[in-house]
Every structure is written in structure tokens, then in C-alpha cells.
Design a protein around this motif. Structure first.
Motif, short mmCIF file in Angstrom:
data_model
loop_
_atom_site.label_atom_id
_atom_site.label_comp_id
_atom_site.label_asym_id
_atom_site.label_seq_id
_atom_site.Cartn_x
_atom_site.Cartn_y
_atom_site.Cartn_z
N GLN A 158 -4.39 84.77 28.82
CA GLN A 158 -4.02 85.67 29.91
C GLN A 158 -2.57 86.13 29.77
O GLN A 158 -2.28 87.33 29.96
CB GLN A 158 -4.20 84.95 31.26
N HIS A 217 -5.11 80.13 29.86
CA HIS A 217 -3.83 80.56 30.44
C HIS A 217 -3.01 81.34 29.42
O HIS A 217 -2.47 82.41 29.72
CB HIS A 217 -3.06 79.33 30.92
N GLN A 257 -5.61 75.52 29.43
CA GLN A 257 -4.33 75.98 28.90
C GLN A 257 -4.53 77.12 27.91
O GLN A 257 -3.76 78.07 27.87
CB GLN A 257 -3.55 74.84 28.24
N ILE A 289 -1.68 78.28 38.88
CA ILE A 289 -2.83 78.56 38.03
C ILE A 289 -4.02 79.10 38.82
O ILE A 289 -4.60 80.13 38.47
CB ILE A 289 -3.26 77.28 37.27
#
Length: 617
Positions: A353, A350, A347, A290
């Protein structure tokens, strides 16, 4: 026991003779002649009193690749069988020899021999894992690391990564080979590798891929660095496919999967059916996956290569493209304690992305569908659908819909639900336009997307409705309308088929029932639109039957009615499992439901009963 690294040459003639016999046996096998003689010769190698010396001689001197393959296999079988009788030096020598052999012969054109020796090395490494001291393990793996990072050249870099692939495969209980040892041994090895080395292997693969990135981007797809990058990505995907145990918060208790959900999604069956594997490596992996920028690099690499080879119709199915997409999809499934307790913010970032990287695989749906119909590979679209499925399972409908809106680079004011709706509709249209009975790309895409809708619309708890944004209701209605049109078209086309539905295999019946259950969720999300639609369609077909009585063939109309009965039964009530099914609460709360509390049942060819209101019959 003969030493594996015995330098004596007094038995050279015997080694030469045995090598020639093995080569002859391999030629018999290739020519499919004298199978009994060939089998006896290969068996004699495994019973040789100087087996390790003989096999080493064959590996280093034979010009016949299958003979070298057989020698590696004989080493493996003998070593596993005799491991308890080998000295500590002999055990180390066996592993060291395999490792040195693949590195020294890294440029060999016979890749299958190299892969076999790597596999043998990985198996013997595992067999001695609990025997070797930590310093011995470090010594072995330091050599592998040097190869993986390119210290011995590009060819050795490839075989070094391949050696790690063999190790990971052997240490995973799902892919390990039989060794005649108790389960506890395999579990100890698995836990040790996961705790001490798996993250290191991933980091080495990262560094290896990154070291060749510029060459991969600048040159054509045939350079050796492309092969190295592809196998490094494949190793990373293999590691992300690992069944993490030490840092996992019980994926079986679905609560730990859905970090955004206020309730618990009933997705256990969906996970099994869709073969979804969630990655829960724990907080110790946060820096590697990450915080390091690794995901941005991966998405950027694939995006650049995708644009560079946009005119190459075969590139999407090349090893590097497939490996990159597999890893991207698997990273979409990250969950658990790898993300901090921040109310799901990291999250969600994430997933935004990840969606920004895969959006070009699935949007705009009509253009991509047309390209596939004109010969483009469908693999990228299907992978994009799988990524959406992971996102749908891991989020609530509200969060799922926000993901696309959070991507500033995409000029789309609508949310992810609108994208899912347009994508599903385009896939259904492609399915309708396909006149074959084969399971084409649109068939597989439809099933994946229906799983996504199921994940979104499935109530978090029995008796409770899922909290849906208004866009979800509109999107569900549009998708359901097109699905009904598709099903009626299929029913009409198949009306005169000779096949008997009662003879369908159980797998086909189960698949149909799963699709009908997905249709039901879509319809219930917009009951004020879908129930009147079903009523209208029933009325139209009853009118056709009445007016055409005795003057026209009713077969097509009856098939359409049968299809409507199956769908409507699932929409109005869940299967009773032996009990009398009642109208679903969502249906009961509508004007339609209040007028149809007294109902009759329609028996299905597939078994079971489906509830049909009297007003529809």
C-alpha cells in the motif's frame, strides 16, 4: 510569592514603566545599539519582585512583539527556578494562563510570540507532570483537545496543535530543555506520556486534519485550513519519530526489525549511517495506524493535492507537502508487534500500500530525472528513495521484489528490484552528466539508493550468501557496469586536479569506503559478469600504457587504473582489519577465483591494503 492572576491595579504605573523599559531594550537589540543597557534591563525584569504580574501585563498590553517574547521567556525561567516554592494553585495557574493566552490570541500575527508561549506552556506542563493529579492533567488537555478539534475556530485549531507539538518535544528526552532535574524525572515523564497520552494526541491530530480535508482539497493553498492540515501532519510525524520504549521489541537486536527475514541482516551500521528510525509503537496502535484506513486517507490526500498543484513548481516544497511526505516515509518504517504474527502478511500488505502511494514519486525514473534537470524540485524523488530504503531493510530480497508486482494499478510486469535498478542507473547517468563538483541531488540520491542495495545484498549471516532472485543478479550487473563507467569518467576528469587525495578529511575517506563496499556487494551478486568486466578494463588500460609509452601522457590512464584498483580490491576481498585479506568466498567459487588463489596486495593512498590478483597486474 505574588499570585499570577492578581487583579490589583495599584501597581499599574510600575507595570507601565517596566513595559516601556523592556520595549526600549528590545529596540536597542534590534538596532544593535546599547547592548549593555539592553541586557541589564532584561535582567532586571527577571529579578522583579512582581515578575509574574509584570510579565502578564506586558504580554497582554505591549504592542512590541519582542517585548512580549521576552516576558514569556522570563515567566519560564522564573517558574522553573522557583517551582519548588510555588503553591499548587500557582502551578496550575501558570500552565492555564499559557494555554488560555495562546487560544485567546490565536489570530495574532506574531507567530513567534505564540510559539514561545506554547513552548513555555509545554515546559511548565512537563515540570508539573508528576505533581498534577490525573484529573488536573485531563482538565488541561481537554481544553487543548477542544481547540485541536476546531471548537474554537481554525486559528485556535492551529495553536492547539502547536501546543501539543511543544509538549511532545518537551517530553522526548532528545529534544527536551534543561530543567536541572535528574534523568529519572525525564524518564518518568516520557513513559507516562507514551503510555497514556501519545496515542490520544495522534488521534486528535488525525481528526483535526480530516476535519479540514475537504476545504484543503477544494480551495487554493492560502486558506487557513491548509496551515492547520500541515501542522497536524507535522505533529503526527513528530509522534511517529518518538523513540517508543514500552512496546518495543529491542530494535538493537536487529532480529525484531526484519520480520520477513529468515536470518539476521547485519544492518546496524547501515541504520546509523542512513539515519533510519524504525517505528515500533506496539500492538495497541494497530487500530489507529493500520485498521482505521488512516494510511489510505493520507496517501489519497497527498495524491489529490499533488495532482491539483502539478503546475505549481513550488508546491512540492510547501509545508503541507513536506509534512505529508515525511509522515508517509515514517509509516513505511512501521515494524514490530503492531503487525500480528501472521508470517508477515499484514506487513507485506502494508508495504504494498505504501509503495502504491510513492510509486508516482520515482517512476518512470527517466522522465522524473529530466523534469528535475529542467527545474522541478528533487525533494519528492529523494523522499521516494528513502522510502525504498526502509522497504529494502525491512524485507528479504524475494519479498522486496514482489512488492511492485502486487500493485495492480501499475502497468509494470517487472519487480521492485527492476525499478530500483532503473532508478539507480538514471541517477548515476544524471551524476555523470553533471560537470560540477558540488553535491547535487543526484549525489544524495545515489548514496541513498546504494544503501538500499547494501540492505538487499548484505548476507544475513557471516559466511552465508543472501538468497537472491534471478532478477537481482541481472539488476546488480547492470547497475555495477554503469557505476564503473561513471567512476572511470570521474577519474579521467579529475586526473589533472591539483588536490592531494592524501589530505582528504576522514569523513570523505569513510564515505568513499562505504561506497566502495556497496559497489563490492553489487559486483559479488553477479561475479560471472562483473569479474570478467573488471579484467577486461584492466587489460585495456595496461595495453594503452604499453602502446603509449614515451609518446602520450599516461596520467588519465593511471588515474583510471587507480580507481579500478580501489574498486577491484573491495570486490575481491573484505578489508582484513590488520589480517591478510583473502579472496571472498563468492569469488573463490568462480573460475576466476580458482585461477587466482596466489595474490599480491596493492597499497592504497587512503590506508590499508587491497587484494589484486596477479592476472590483473
Amino acid at each position: 510569592m505574588q499570585s499570577f492572576f492578581n487583579g490589583r491595579t495599584d501597581d499599574l504605573a510600575q507595570f507601565q514603566s517596566t513595559m516601556q523599559a523592556i520595549e526600549q531594550a528590545c529596540s536597542y537589540i534590534q538596532m544593535q545599539t546599547n547592548p549593555a543597557v539592553a541586557e541589564a534591563t532584561l535582567l532586571s525584569l527577571r529579578q522583579s519582585p512582581q515578575l509574574y504580574q509584570t510579565c502578564k501585563f506586558i504580554l497582554e498590553n505591549s504592542q512590541v512583539a519582542p517585548a512580549r517574547f521576552q516576558a514569556a521567556a522570563a515567566i519560564r525561567d522564573a517558574a522553573i527556578r522557583e517551582w519548588g516554592f510555588l503553591s499548587a494553585d500557582e502551578k496550575r495557574s501558570l500552565v492555564s494562563y499559557c494555554l488560555c493566552f495562546v487560544i485567546q490570541h490565536a489570530s495574532s500575527p506574531d507567530a513567534f510570540v505564540q510559539a514561545k508561549v506554547s513552548a513555555v506552556g509545554g515546559q511548565l506542563m512537563k515540570r508539573g507532570w508528576l505533581d498534577f493529579m490525573e484529573s488536573e492533567k485531563e482538565a488541561f488537555l481537554s481544553e487543548v483537545k477542544m481547540a485541536v478539534l476546531g471548537n474554537h475556530g481554525v486559528a485556535a485549531q492551529f495553536v492547539g496543535i502547536n501546543f501539543l507539538e511543544s509538549m511532545v518535544s518537551e517530553f522526548s528526552p532528545d529534544t527536551s530543555t534543561a530543567m536541572g532535574l535528574p534523568r529519572e524525572f525525564h524518564e518518568q515523564c516520557r513513559a507516562s506520556l507514551e503510555l497514556h497520552y501519545l496515542k490520544k494526541f495522534y488521534s486528535w491530530a488525525q481528526e483535526s486534519a480530516f476535519s479540514v480535508t475537504s476545504k484543503v482539497v477544494e480551495c487554493d493553498s492560502t486558506v487557513a485550513e491548509v496551515k492547520v492540515c500541515a501542522v497536524a501532519l507535522r505533529l503526527m510525524f513528530q509522534i511517529m519519530n518518538w523513540d517508543f520504549q514500552l512496546n518495543k521489541n529491542a530494535v538493537e537486536r536487529v532480529k525484531s526489525i526484519n520480520v520477513f527475514s529468515s536470518g539476521v541482516k547485519n544492518v546496524a551500521v547501515l541504520l546509523k549511517k542512513s539515519e533510519c528510525i524504525f517505528v515500533q509503537p506496539g500492538s495497541s496502535w494497530r487500530d489507529v495506524l493500520i485498521s482505521s484506513g488512516h494510511i489510505g486517507w493520507l496517501l489519497g490526500l497527498y495524491g489529490m493535492l499533488r495532482q491539483k498543484f502539478s503546475s505549481d513548481s513550488y508546491w512540492l516544497d510547501s509545508p503541507i507537502a513536506v509534512s505529508a511526505r515525511q509522515l508517509i516515509i515514517q509509516l513505511c518504517s512501521l515494524t514490530g508487534t503492531i503487525f500480528p504474527s501472521d508470517n508477515g502478511q499484514m506487513q507485506e500488505h502494508h508495504l504494498v500500500q505504501m509503495l502504491s502511494g510513492i510509486i508516482q514519486w520515482i517512476h518512470p525514473p527517466d522522465i522524473i530525472s529530466a523534469a528535475i534537470e529542467n527545474g522541478k524540485s528533487e525533494s519528492e524523488l529523494l523522499d521516494g528513495c528513502r522510502a525504498l530504503l526502509y522497504m529494502a531493510i525491512l524485507t528479504t530480497p524475494m519479498v522486496f521484489d514482489k512488492l511492485l508486482k502486487s500493485i495492480r494499478s501499475v502497468a509494470c510486469p517487472l519487480g521492485t528490484l527492476s525499478l530500483l535498478s532503473s532508478l539507480t542507473c538514471e541517477v548515476v547517468k544524471a551524476r555523470m552528466a553533471d560537470n560540477t563538483e558540488e553535491e547535487t541531488w543526484s549525489w544524495y540520491a545515489r548514496d541513498i539508493l546504494l544503501d538500499s542495495w547494501t540492505a538487499i545484498l548484505q548476507p544475513p549471516d557471516i559466511g552465508k550468501d543472501a538468497e537472491l532472485p534471478p532478477e537481482c543478479i541481472r539488476a546488480s550487473a547492470g547497475v555495477f557496469n554503469l557505476i564503473i563507467e561513471s567512476e572511470l569518467k570521474d577519474a579521467a576528469v579529475s586526473a589533472f586536479d591539483d588536490g592531494d587525495d592524501s589530505e582528504l578529511p576522514q569523513a570523505s575517506i569513510s564515505a568513499m569506503d562505504e561506497r566502495l563496499s556497496s559497489y563490492a556487494l553489487l559486483a559479488r551478486a553477479a561475479v560471472d559478469v562483473t569479474i570478467p568486466l573488471l579484467t577486461k578494463l584492466f587489460s585495456e588500460r595496461f595495453t594503452l600504457l604499453h602502446h603509449g609509452r614515451g609518446t602520450s601522457d599516461p596520467t588519465c590512464t593511471l588515474e583510471e587504473l587507480y580507481s579500478l584498483l580501489l574498486i577491484t580490491g573491495h570486490v575481491l576481498a573484505d578489508e582484513g582489519e590488520g589480517e591478510t585479506p583473502l579472496l571472498h568466498p563468492k569469488v573463490c567459487r568462480t573460475e576466476f577465483g580458482s585461477r587466482n588463489q596466489n595474490s599480491i596486495f596493492q597499497s592504497s593512498t587512503y590506508g590499508g591494503s587491497y587484494l589484486v590478483p596477479r592476472s590483473m597486474v
